[in-house]
Design an enzyme around this catalytic site. Structure first.
Site, PDB file in Angstrom:
ATOM      1  N   GLU A  51      -3.543  -8.343 -12.779  1.00  0.00           N
ATOM      2  CA  GLU A  51      -2.645  -8.074 -11.645  1.00  0.00           C
ATOM      3  C   GLU A  51      -2.039  -9.383 -11.134  1.00  0.00           C
ATOM      4  OE1 GLU A  51      -1.745  -4.990 -10.914  1.00  0.00           O
ATOM      5  OE2 GLU A  51      -3.110  -4.475 -12.530  1.00  0.00           O
ATOM      6  N   TRP A  86       0.704 -10.153 -13.379  1.00  0.00           N
ATOM      7  CA  TRP A  86       1.937  -9.390 -13.062  1.00  0.00           C
ATOM      8  C   TRP A  86       2.762 -10.149 -12.014  1.00  0.00           C
ATOM      9  CZ3 TRP A  86       4.494  -5.563 -15.287  1.00  0.00           C
ATOM     10  CH2 TRP A  86       3.811  -4.648 -16.106  1.00  0.00           C
ATOM     11  N   TRP A 101      23.833   7.503  -9.329  1.00  0.00           N
ATOM     12  CA  TRP A 101      22.803   7.880  -8.353  1.00  0.00           C
ATOM     13  C   TRP A 101      23.432   8.689  -7.231  1.00  0.00           C
ATOM     14  CZ3 TRP A 101      18.397   6.954 -10.535  1.00  0.00           C
ATOM     15  CH2 TRP A 101      18.199   5.827 -11.324  1.00  0.00           C
ATOM     16  N   ASN A 119      -1.038   0.236  -4.124  1.00  0.00           N
ATOM     17  CA  ASN A 119      -0.191   0.112  -5.319  1.00  0.00           C
ATOM     18  C   ASN A 119       0.106   1.456  -5.992  1.00  0.00           C
ATOM     19  OD1 ASN A 119       1.168  -1.383  -7.487  1.00  0.00           O
ATOM     20  ND2 ASN A 119      -0.536  -0.629  -8.716  1.00  0.00           N
ATOM     21  N   TRP A 174      17.572   3.218  -6.629  1.00  0.00           N
ATOM     22  CA  TRP A 174      16.323   2.503  -6.397  1.00  0.00           C
ATOM     23  C   TRP A 174      16.481   1.361  -5.408  1.00  0.00           C
ATOM     24  CZ3 TRP A 174      16.605  -2.636  -7.938  1.00  0.00           C
ATOM     25  CH2 TRP A 174      17.589  -2.952  -8.876  1.00  0.00           C
ATOM     26  N   TRP A 186      10.055  -1.790  -8.287  1.00  0.00           N
ATOM     27  CA  TRP A 186      11.081  -0.745  -8.169  1.00  0.00           C
ATOM     28  C   TRP A 186      11.798  -0.508  -9.492  1.00  0.00           C
ATOM     29  CZ3 TRP A 186      12.110   3.112  -5.034  1.00  0.00           C
ATOM     30  CH2 TRP A 186      11.428   3.141  -3.822  1.00  0.00           C
TER      31      TRP A 186
HETATM   32  C1  FAD Z   1       7.579  -0.192  -5.939  1.00  0.00           C
HETATM   33  C2  FAD Z   1       6.625  -1.351  -5.803  1.00  0.00           C
HETATM   34  C3  FAD Z   1       6.889  -2.351  -4.874  1.00  0.00           C
HETATM   35  C4  FAD Z   1       6.008  -3.450  -4.746  1.00  0.00           C
HETATM   36  N1  FAD Z   1       6.303  -4.430  -3.830  1.00  0.00           N
HETATM   37  C5  FAD Z   1       5.481  -5.519  -3.736  1.00  0.00           C
HETATM   38  C6  FAD Z   1       5.774  -6.568  -2.824  1.00  0.00           C
HETATM   39  O1  FAD Z   1       6.794  -6.571  -2.119  1.00  0.00           O
HETATM   40  N2  FAD Z   1       4.885  -7.598  -2.737  1.00  0.00           N
HETATM   41  C7  FAD Z   1       3.758  -7.663  -3.514  1.00  0.00           C
HETATM   42  O2  FAD Z   1       2.980  -8.623  -3.396  1.00  0.00           O
HETATM   43  N3  FAD Z   1       3.480  -6.692  -4.408  1.00  0.00           N
HETATM   44  C8  FAD Z   1       4.293  -5.620  -4.525  1.00  0.00           C
HETATM   45  N4  FAD Z   1       3.986  -4.622  -5.415  1.00  0.00           N
HETATM   46  C9  FAD Z   1       2.812  -4.785  -6.297  1.00  0.00           C
HETATM   47  C10 FAD Z   1       1.500  -4.191  -5.740  1.00  0.00           C
HETATM   48  O3  FAD Z   1       1.714  -2.884  -5.293  1.00  0.00           O
HETATM   49  C11 FAD Z   1       0.904  -5.013  -4.593  1.00  0.00           C
HETATM   50  O4  FAD Z   1       0.831  -6.376  -4.969  1.00  0.00           O
HETATM   51  C12 FAD Z   1      -0.516  -4.545  -4.273  1.00  0.00           C
HETATM   52  O5  FAD Z   1      -0.498  -3.188  -3.902  1.00  0.00           O
HETATM   53  C13 FAD Z   1      -1.082  -5.373  -3.141  1.00  0.00           C
HETATM   54  O6  FAD Z   1      -2.370  -4.952  -2.817  1.00  0.00           O
HETATM   55  P1  FAD Z   1      -3.622  -5.865  -3.125  1.00  0.00           P
HETATM   56  O7  FAD Z   1      -3.403  -7.224  -2.573  1.00  0.00           O
HETATM   57  O8  FAD Z   1      -4.813  -5.133  -2.653  1.00  0.00           O
HETATM   58  O9  FAD Z   1      -3.576  -5.955  -4.699  1.00  0.00           O
HETATM   59  P2  FAD Z   1      -4.698  -6.157  -5.814  1.00  0.00           P
HETATM   60  O10 FAD Z   1      -4.761  -4.909  -6.592  1.00  0.00           O
HETATM   61  O11 FAD Z   1      -5.945  -6.702  -5.256  1.00  0.00           O
HETATM   62  O12 FAD Z   1      -4.012  -7.261  -6.763  1.00  0.00           O
HETATM   63  C14 FAD Z   1      -4.186  -8.671  -6.553  1.00  0.00           C
HETATM   64  C15 FAD Z   1      -2.859  -9.345  -6.388  1.00  0.00           C
HETATM   65  O13 FAD Z   1      -2.109  -9.291  -7.586  1.00  0.00           O
HETATM   66  C16 FAD Z   1      -0.717  -9.197  -7.275  1.00  0.00           C
HETATM   67  N5  FAD Z   1      -0.222  -7.943  -7.832  1.00  0.00           N
HETATM   68  C17 FAD Z   1      -0.917  -6.808  -8.003  1.00  0.00           C
HETATM   69  N6  FAD Z   1      -0.142  -5.875  -8.603  1.00  0.00           N
HETATM   70  C18 FAD Z   1       1.049  -6.437  -8.793  1.00  0.00           C
HETATM   71  C19 FAD Z   1       2.276  -5.987  -9.363  1.00  0.00           C
HETATM   72  N7  FAD Z   1       2.425  -4.767  -9.891  1.00  0.00           N
HETATM   73  N8  FAD Z   1       3.335  -6.822  -9.369  1.00  0.00           N
HETATM   74  C20 FAD Z   1       3.225  -8.079  -8.881  1.00  0.00           C
HETATM   75  N9  FAD Z   1       2.091  -8.564  -8.329  1.00  0.00           N
HETATM   76  C21 FAD Z   1       1.021  -7.761  -8.292  1.00  0.00           C
HETATM   77  C22 FAD Z   1      -0.595  -9.228  -5.764  1.00  0.00           C
HETATM   78  O14 FAD Z   1      -0.347 -10.554  -5.358  1.00  0.00           O
HETATM   79  C23 FAD Z   1      -1.972  -8.751  -5.329  1.00  0.00           C
HETATM   80  O15 FAD Z   1      -2.335  -9.205  -4.043  1.00  0.00           O
HETATM   81  C24 FAD Z   1       4.853  -3.519  -5.563  1.00  0.00           C
HETATM   82  C25 FAD Z   1       4.603  -2.495  -6.491  1.00  0.00           C
HETATM   83  C26 FAD Z   1       5.468  -1.424  -6.607  1.00  0.00           C
HETATM   84  C27 FAD Z   1       5.163  -0.346  -7.604  1.00  0.00           C
END
Ligand code: FAD
Length: 462
Positions: free
Chosen positions: A270, A273, A302, A337, A355, A378
């Site tokens: 993650e 990512w 759209w 997420n 989107w 997105w």
């Molecule tokens: C439509 C959509 C919009 C999103 N917008 C954002 C946003 O604006 N900011 C954001 O930080 N994340 C975003 N995410 C990714 C992800 O949803 C969040 O990072 C995550 O939910 C944050 O919760 P956590 O810190 O508990 O994550 P954890 O599951 O604990 O993951 C650890 C860290 O990894 C990073 N991470 C995790 N998943 C992703 C991912 N898919 N893409 C990029 N980084 C990731 C984040 O920094 C996160 O804090 C988005 C995902 C989707 C599907």
């Protein structure tokens, strides 16, 4: 002679490359520049603005303990930054400027303008990611467009060179500065439980890595369990560094970290990512300019149905998991997420809305709003991005609810109208035999799915 550290998305004093380099160079002072007009232009959520305000206050105190003074300037936007910095550097006889690099188009242009304007040398350093953009390329020297090979290459790179975490800085303490002077909306109630400074962020990270990371792979998809790290807000403004996360993971879990099938390995993915989407935004700046990564999908017609968009924003779509998710976002500034994927998919694939409408709405509400991650998420959901979900794979919002909130705890918490509805009808309340103060589904999923497939087919097959 004074070395100036310009803080931006790196609001911590520990393991901060620019700060360490400036302190090696001589006497350091620090600056944060608030740009309210730019933040508004970038749709920054009020809760994120408030978080930054607290984080800057707390950073000032941490820096003062190491003998570094933090000043805060307020200018309207990025365009005003070079002149403001030039004046500040003249007044304080700054001999060199140090800052950690940001990789998006507007930020890069701002930094170029600063380097051209200042009389002193400017050092922009890589700090924010596991690997800087441009350093993870295919054998042909091209940027990756798909996550899995990118991840593999980045992991190989990490195995060869992890990068050190720099220790806490030492110096003779000075008086802490007065509180930061830029204004932010008072939404402190929403910040309860979120780390507001580097020590709290470190503690939260260590707790997650010790207590939760091992089960992350199996538990992370269930919003009611709330078992993800919730470090996204801290990472998005740099209260904590990604290196600190990785080193802690390795310290606690050893080689399991490199195994995709383990909890710690899944969490590292993650974090990768996060790197991936920053690399994509740097290599393909069109995604920062409102364009789809897959250029052909920009031709999709759209819909612009105001009423449907409003229902989605307000959590009144008649699909309980979508409504619960949207209400969580609006009420708390955060969304799990799995729910981000479901809510985004619903906007695009069930409502056929652009989107970009959802992308902006998320930014306006998310405490962790991060352009690259949000845009990447997105475009993934909309099937317009790198590594996107294939357009014909369309989430069924009812089945997603059953699968990821099987006991309905999350839904019942956020949609009180359904609190007393039995499990049998919870995911399809339209079939409930009695009266409910809950909307009928605003679309029929099966019909919406066919409509979306037709939209994509029209551009994919000419
Ligand atoms: C439509 C959509 C919009 C999103 N917008 C954002 C946003 O604006 N900011 C954001 O930080 N994340 C975003 N995410 C990714 C992800 O949803 C969040 O990072 C995550 O939910 C944050 O919760 P956590 O810190 O508990 O994550 P954890 O599951 O604990 O993951 C650890 C860290 O990894 C990073 N991470 C995790 N998943 C992703 C991912 N898919 N893409 C990029 N980084 C990731 C984040 O920094 C996160 O804090 C988005 C995902 C989707 C599907």
């Amino acid at each position: 002679m004074t070395a100036l550290v310009w803080f931006r998305n790196d609001l911590r004093s520990i393991d901060n490359t620019a700060l360490s380099r400036a302190m090696e160079a001589g006497e350091a002072r620090a600056l944060f520049i608030a740009t309210p007009g730019q933040w508004q232009h970038h749709h920054m959520a009020p809760v994120k603005l408030r978080l930054i305000n607290h984080a800057v206050d707390n950073l000032g105190e941490h820096l003062a303990k190491a003998g570094v003074r933090l000043d805060v300037l307020v200018v309207e936007d990025f365009a005003a930054v070079p002149a403001a910095l030039a004046t500040y550097c003249r007044e304080h006889q700054v001999s060199a400027l140090y800052a950690n690099r940001e990789y998006l188009v507007n930020e890069l242009a701002r930094d170029n303008a600063v380097a051209e304007t200042l009389a002193c040398p400017c050092y922009f350093l890589d700090d924010a990611l596991l690997a800087p953009p441009g350093s993870v390329l295919t054998q042909q020297g091209e940027p990756y467009k798909v996550f899995t090979p990118f991840k593999k290459q980045l992991k190989d790179r990490l195995l060869q060179h992890l990068g050190q975490v720099q220790p806490r800085l030492k110096g003779d303490a000075i008086e802490p500065p007065t509180k930061a002077v830029f204004s932010s909306p008072d939404c402190d109630a929403l910040l309860e439980g979120w780390p507001l400074d580097e020590d709290a962020a470190l503690l939260a990270m260590r707790r997650f890595v010790t207590e939760r990371a091992a089960d992350y792979k199996t538990e992370r998809d269930f919003p009611s369990l709330d078992t993800t790290s919730r470090l996204s807000a801290a990472l998005s403004i740099g209260l904590i560094s990604v290196r600190q996360c990785l080193w802690r993971l390795l310290h606690e879990h050893g080689d399991a970290v490199w195994d995709d099938a383990s909890g710690p390995g899944t969490w590292l993915n993650e974090l990768i990512w996060r790197d991936f989407y920053q690399h994509v935004a740097w290599h393909f700046p069109r995604v920062v300019k409102g364009r789809a990564f897959q250029a052909d999908t920009d031709a999709i017609a759209w819909s612009y149905n105001e009423a449907a968009f409003k229902a989605w924003c307000e959590g009144r779509t008649g699909y309980p998991i979508v409504d619960a998710a949207m209400r969580q976002l609006v009420a708390t500034g955060w969304m799990h997420n799995r729910l981000r994927m479901i809510a985004a998919s619903f906007l695009v694939k069930d409502l056929q809305l652009d989107w970009r409408l959802g992308e902006t709405f998320f930014m306006r509400h998310l405490i962790d709003g991060d352009f690259a991650a949000n845009n990447g998420g997105w475009q993934w959901a909309a099937s317009t991005g790198t590594d996107a979900a294939p357009y014909f794979r369309i989430f069924n919002p009812t089945e997603q609810g059953k699968r990821f909130d099987p006991k309905g705890q999350f839904i019942r918490n956020w949609v009180p109208e359904l609190q007393s509805v039995s499990d049998k009808y919870l995911f399809e309340p339209a079939a409930y035999p009695g009266a409910l103060d809950y909307p009928q589904p605003i679309v029929n999923h099966k019909e919406a799915r066919l409509k979306t497939l037709a939209l994509f087919k029209a551009i994919k097959e000419g």
